[in-house]
Design a protein around this motif. Structure first.
Motif, PDB file in Angstrom:
ATOM      1  N   UNK A 134       0.766  -1.235   0.000  1.00 54.81           N
ATOM      2  CA  UNK A 134       0.000   0.000   0.000  1.00 54.81           C
ATOM      3  C   UNK A 134       0.795   1.282   0.000  1.00 54.81           C
ATOM      4  N   UNK A 135       2.107   1.205   0.133  1.00 51.86           N
ATOM      5  CA  UNK A 135       2.926   2.416   0.109  1.00 51.86           C
ATOM      6  C   UNK A 135       4.360   2.060  -0.244  1.00 51.86           C
ATOM      7  N   UNK A 136       5.084   3.058  -0.751  1.00 49.63           N
ATOM      8  CA  UNK A 136       6.486   2.840  -1.097  1.00 49.63           C
ATOM      9  C   UNK A 136       7.305   2.599   0.169  1.00 49.63           C
ATOM     10  N   UNK A 137       6.978   3.304   1.228  1.00 50.76           N
ATOM     11  CA  UNK A 137       7.722   3.148   2.479  1.00 50.76           C
ATOM     12  C   UNK A 137       7.600   1.732   3.022  1.00 50.76           C
ATOM     13  N   UNK A 138       6.364   1.219   3.102  1.00 51.36           N
ATOM     14  CA  UNK A 138       6.150  -0.126   3.630  1.00 51.36           C
ATOM     15  C   UNK A 138       6.766  -1.178   2.717  1.00 51.36           C
ATOM     16  N   UNK A 139       6.648  -0.963   1.404  1.00 48.36           N
ATOM     17  CA  UNK A 139       7.210  -1.924   0.451  1.00 48.36           C
ATOM     18  C   UNK A 139       8.730  -1.959   0.536  1.00 48.36           C
ATOM     19  N   UNK A 152       2.237   4.714 -13.495  1.00 49.60           N
ATOM     20  CA  UNK A 152       1.611   3.524 -12.916  1.00 49.60           C
ATOM     21  C   UNK A 152       1.009   3.778 -11.544  1.00 49.60           C
ATOM     22  N   UNK A 153       1.562   4.745 -10.815  1.00 52.36           N
ATOM     23  CA  UNK A 153       1.132   4.987  -9.442  1.00 52.36           C
ATOM     24  C   UNK A 153       0.772   6.442  -9.219  1.00 52.36           C
ATOM     25  N   UNK A 154      -0.206   6.630  -8.354  1.00 52.32           N
ATOM     26  CA  UNK A 154      -0.522   7.967  -7.841  1.00 52.32           C
ATOM     27  C   UNK A 154      -0.072   7.984  -6.396  1.00 52.32           C
ATOM     28  N   UNK A 155       0.865   8.857  -6.066  1.00 51.05           N
ATOM     29  CA  UNK A 155       1.427   8.904  -4.718  1.00 51.05           C
ATOM     30  C   UNK A 155       0.729   9.973  -3.904  1.00 51.05           C
ATOM     31  N   UNK A 156       0.355   9.633  -2.691  1.00 47.25           N
ATOM     32  CA  UNK A 156      -0.307  10.587  -1.810  1.00 47.25           C
ATOM     33  C   UNK A 156       0.177  10.421  -0.389  1.00 47.25           C
ATOM     34  N   UNK A 157      -0.362  11.223   0.515  1.00 48.24           N
ATOM     35  CA  UNK A 157       0.087  11.187   1.912  1.00 48.24           C
ATOM     36  C   UNK A 157      -0.289   9.868   2.577  1.00 48.24           C
ATOM     37  N   UNK A 158      -1.301   9.180   2.054  1.00 47.93           N
ATOM     38  CA  UNK A 158      -1.752   7.925   2.654  1.00 47.93           C
ATOM     39  C   UNK A 158      -1.196   6.695   1.931  1.00 47.93           C
ATOM     40  N   UNK A 206      -2.734   2.492  -7.737  1.00 47.65           N
ATOM     41  CA  UNK A 206      -2.519   2.331  -9.167  1.00 47.65           C
ATOM     42  C   UNK A 206      -3.351   3.318  -9.971  1.00 47.65           C
ATOM     43  N   UNK A 207      -2.761   3.808 -11.044  1.00 48.89           N
ATOM     44  CA  UNK A 207      -3.538   4.576 -12.017  1.00 48.89           C
ATOM     45  C   UNK A 207      -4.402   3.604 -12.814  1.00 48.89           C
TER      46      UNK A 207
END
Length: 304
Positions: A20-25, A51-57, A61-62
């Protein structure tokens, strides 16, 4: 396309989708967050799309990403399976799904004999209904499935081999207080354990067994564990909709009975399915042959 995506880029994208997030991955993949971000940026540059929409949460995927994901998973799974086959060529591995009748009756005996013959074989069985396991079959996480098939579920991308037709009934322990009931109306207040299914044979089971509605005292549990089903039926007086063949299983035949309701429960059609575009591993093919033979023998006994 001048350049193809690299495997580590695809695996990183899969991890981001999963966690669910780049940090966790990045933590799960033991990478730094900048390295993970850079690999996704390189992947998007190669593909020429976002491919991805990055947000605060987190990251989602786009629309293009959602289209790309199943094909990417198929590629990764096929590659992982190929590597696994090579690494375990001497013993072989197979993963398959099955619903409750095979899990109760046919499959345990087949696996016991099979493992005696192929002592190094690594077998994984996932219990559940087809509607719940179909996604895993489609992306190659399972070799095949044995269980109830329904026309409600499209299998155009699978090979289907019919195995048997089973009569279904309402089952209880033989001392159940409602064991002599003759109508579903009399079972409105009972406790039920029913297979979990989002589509197919079992998806409308609640409507089928409660044509007269439920009493306030009625309770139901949903799941796919034969062990849980057995314990609830034998120890907690739950009722169960299952194949009559369950009543002939040696360790159950003296403790379970069919409740003689007048309403007919639809028959279940059992099949073996696997993907059309899939090349079965040798060990999976051997196990499938054993399952086919077991069902042929079962049907021959029933005819007699």
């Amino acid at each position: 396309m001048k350049e193809l995506p690299k495997i580590h880029q695809l695996k990183n994208l899969r991890a981001i989708i999963q966690y669910g997030s780049i940090r966790a991955a990045s933590q799960a993949m033991h990478q730094t967050q900048p390295a993970m971000t850079r690999s996704i940026q390189e992947l998007e540059k190669i593909l020429g799309v976002s491919l991805l929409i990055r947000g605060v949460r987190g990251a989602v995927l786009t629309e293009v990403g959602r289209t790309f994901e199943p094909r990417m998973n198929m590629v990764l799974n096929e590659l992982e399976w190929a590597v696994d086959e090579l690494q375990h060529a001497s013993q072989g591995s197979v993963t398959f799904g099955c619903s409750h009748l095979p899990a109760f009756g046919v499959i345990p005996a087949v696996i016991k004999t099979f493992q005696q013959r192929y002592t190094t074989a690594r077998i994984t069985v996932v219990e559940g209904q087809l509607s719940e396991l179909l996604a895993s079959l489609r992306i190659g996480r399972m070799d095949f499935f044995v269980g109830v098939i329904s026309p409600d579920i499209s299998l155009h991308d699978f090979i289907e081999e019919h195995l048997a037709v089973a009569r279904f009934c309402v089952i209880a322990r033989k001392e159940h207080p409602l064991i002599n009931c003759t109508s579903l109306r009399q079972l409105r207040g009972a406790k039920w354990y029913l297979p979990r299914a989002s589509a197919g044979y079992f998806s409308d089971m609640e409507k089928l067994i409660f044509p007269y509605g439920k009493d306030p005292t009625c309770s139901g549990l949903f799941g796919d564990s034969t062990t849980v089903a057995e314990q609830l039926i034998l120890n907690e007086d739950y009722l169960f909709v299952g194949p009559q063949a369950m009543l002939t299983i040696p360790h159950l035949k003296d403790i379970l009975r069919q409740i003689p309701i007048k309403e007919k429960i639809p028959n279940g059609s059992y099949s073996l399915i696997y993907r059309q575009q899939q090349t079965l591993t040798p060990i999976a093919g051997l196990l499938i042959n054993e399952i086919r033979a077991a069902y042929i023998e079962l049907m021959a006994r029933e005819v007699k």
